[in-house]
Design a protein around this motif. Structure first.
Motif: not given
Length: 163
Positions: A59-80
């Motif tokens: 997936f790609s992202y575009n958040v607060d002026g930061s644009v990028g991508y990641i391959l084979n992402p895994v959620v490793v931590e969530v908090r709250g």
């Protein structure tokens, strides 16, 4: 390379679990370029490969002026504790509902060179990381709604011009 058309609710690719990205070849490089081009359109915080018809974990992202991508992402931590968070989706155009999201998320994956990538954040970044990773698991944000809210959303979908 190209701004790709977004697949919408009802397209089977959105319900399929995405396959891991294996060898990085020209096809994968072109996919990343298209994801980046597609997420740069105004009002977009993220685009997952299934949303452009490709069943791969990227997936790609575009958040607060930061644009990028990641391959084979895994959620490793969530908090709250998950909290209702106003959310929409390019694959469910025109709808906006409160989905349950953790206030912090951390995702790990790799880049085109096989180097480790860590994305983390709160607010919109946390939401985008969870939302886009859900897409790769064949899940739309509608599944994160309360049963009552989901009924409303499904009615809105049935009454929409695009469905």
């Amino acid at each position: 390379m190209a701004i790709r058309t977004i697949r919408v609710f009802g397209d089977p690719v959105l319900r399929a679990v995405s396959a891991p990205v294996g060898e990085v070849d020209e096809g994968v490089r072109a996919l990343v370029a298209d994801l980046i081009d597609t997420v740069r359109e105004p009002g977009r915080a993220g685009v997952a490969a299934p949303q452009i018809g490709v069943n791969l974990r990227a997936f790609s992202y575009n958040v607060d002026g930061s644009v990028g991508y990641i391959l084979n992402p895994v959620v490793v931590e969530v908090r709250g504790e998950p909290v209702p968070t106003g959310e929409g989706c390019l694959s469910v155009p025109g709808l906006w509902h409160d989905a349950l999201r953790h206030p912090y998320a951390r995702v790990e994956g790799v880049d085109l060179d096989g180097e480790k990538v860590v994305l983390e954040g709160t607010g919109l970044m946390a939401q985008a990381l969870q939302h886009e990773t859900d897409h790769l698991d064949g899940m739309l944000y509608l599944q994160r709604l309360t049963p009552e809210e989901r009924k409303v959303a499904m009615r809105e979908i049935r009454e929409s011009d695009w469905f």
